[in-house]
Design an enzyme around this catalytic site. Structure first.
Site, PDB file in Angstrom:
ATOM      1  CG  HIS A  34       5.585   8.524  -6.710  1.00 11.93           C
ATOM      2  ND1 HIS A  34       4.732   7.410  -6.332  1.00 11.93           N
ATOM      3  CD2 HIS A  34       6.892   7.975  -7.132  1.00 11.93           C
ATOM      4  CE1 HIS A  34       5.376   6.227  -6.842  1.00 11.93           C
ATOM      5  NE2 HIS A  34       6.580   6.575  -7.432  1.00 11.93           N
TER       6      HIS A  34
ATOM      7  CB  SER B 250       3.678  -4.644 -10.404  1.00 14.67           C
ATOM      8  OG  SER B 250       2.830  -3.557 -10.480  1.00 14.67           O
TER       9      SER B 250
ATOM     10  N   GLY C  62      -2.183   1.422  -7.165  1.00 13.44           N
ATOM     11  CA  GLY C  62      -1.520   1.915  -8.452  1.00 13.44           C
ATOM     12  C   GLY C  62      -0.919   0.859  -9.412  1.00 13.44           C
TER      13      GLY C  62
ATOM     14  CG  ASP D 153      -4.031   2.674 -11.201  1.00 15.04           C
ATOM     15  OD1 ASP D 153      -4.632   3.978 -11.327  1.00 15.04           O
ATOM     16  OD2 ASP D 153      -3.040   2.372 -11.179  1.00 15.04           O
TER      17      ASP D 153
ATOM     18  CG  ASP E  88       8.802   4.097  -7.218  1.00 14.25           C
ATOM     19  OD1 ASP E  88       9.437   3.547  -8.060  1.00 14.25           O
ATOM     20  OD2 ASP E  88       7.317   3.900  -7.629  1.00 14.25           O
TER      21      ASP E  88
END
Ligand code: MG
Length: 205
Positions: A139, A47, A41, A66, A165
């Site tokens: 998610h 990041s 991701g 990704d 997260d």
């Protein structure tokens, strides 16, 4: 202070807090002495830059996985949709162009290897042991579980599993990453390295 961090890092699109970025960098700096890092991701690569700078120090590699079509929450009409990243001609999200631009500008083209695919397809013939896996993909429970099941077997002993997260309060965000984090801890295969903001860190025993 991270050497060679682009001056405009805070302008790069993404959802990563400064303390989480610092923790990712430090974990990758240690782990990448043992092998490559996989990020799941990457979005626009914020990041990825922190992981890449750490890996470059050790002549290691970041595989940046990704499909670049955006997660559920990035789609048109959703809360985190960014029209700049929408390819109107094709009618799909496309974060890869922005990702490549950011890697080139950060001077990380020789460190970061993009893997433009879904998690399951990329894992199907994967053989390379990984020193760090950073789960920051979809998610939904299905997506988060798929990421864990596909990549956890490739994480070497002594390697780090990072999950982004984590929210113990459902009002702050979805619960799938947190469910995967608790599942990993309950498996007995990991020891907690603590949590920085919403970033959970686990050591593979
Ligand atoms: Mg995230």
């Amino acid at each position: 202070m991270i050497p060679d961090l682009p001056a405009d890092i805070d302008q790069i699109k993404g959802f990563l807090a400064a303390d989480e970025a610092q923790a990712l960098f430090e974990q990758a700096l240690r782990a990448s002495t043992m092998g490559p890092v996989l990020e799941i991701g990457s979005y626009c690569g914020k990041s990825t830059i922190y992981l890449g700078l750490a890996c470059r120090t050790n002549n290691s590699t970041v595989f940046a996985l990704d499909h670049h079509r955006g997660s559920e929450e990035h789609q048109q009409g959703e809360f985190f949709h960014d029209p700049d990243l929408y390819d109107a001609g094709e009618g799909v999200m496309d974060t890869f162009r922005e990702f490549r631009r950011n890697m080139r500008r950060a001077g990380l083209d020789e460190v970061v290897v993009p893997v433009v695919a879904g998690s399951e397809a990329a894992a199907r013939h994967w053989q390379t042991p990984l020193a760090m896996v950073f789960i920051d993909g979809g998610h939904s429970l299905e997506a988060a579980l798929t990421d864990y099941r596909c990549w956890m077997p490739h994480l070497m002993r002594g390697g780090v599993l990072a999950i982004h997260d984590l929210f113990d309060d459902p009002h702050k965000g979805g619960q799938a990453p947190y469910a995967v984090y608790r599942m990993a801890l309950a498996s007995g295969l990991f020891e907690s390295l603590g949590q920085v903001n919403s970033l959970g860190l686990l050591l593979r025993l």
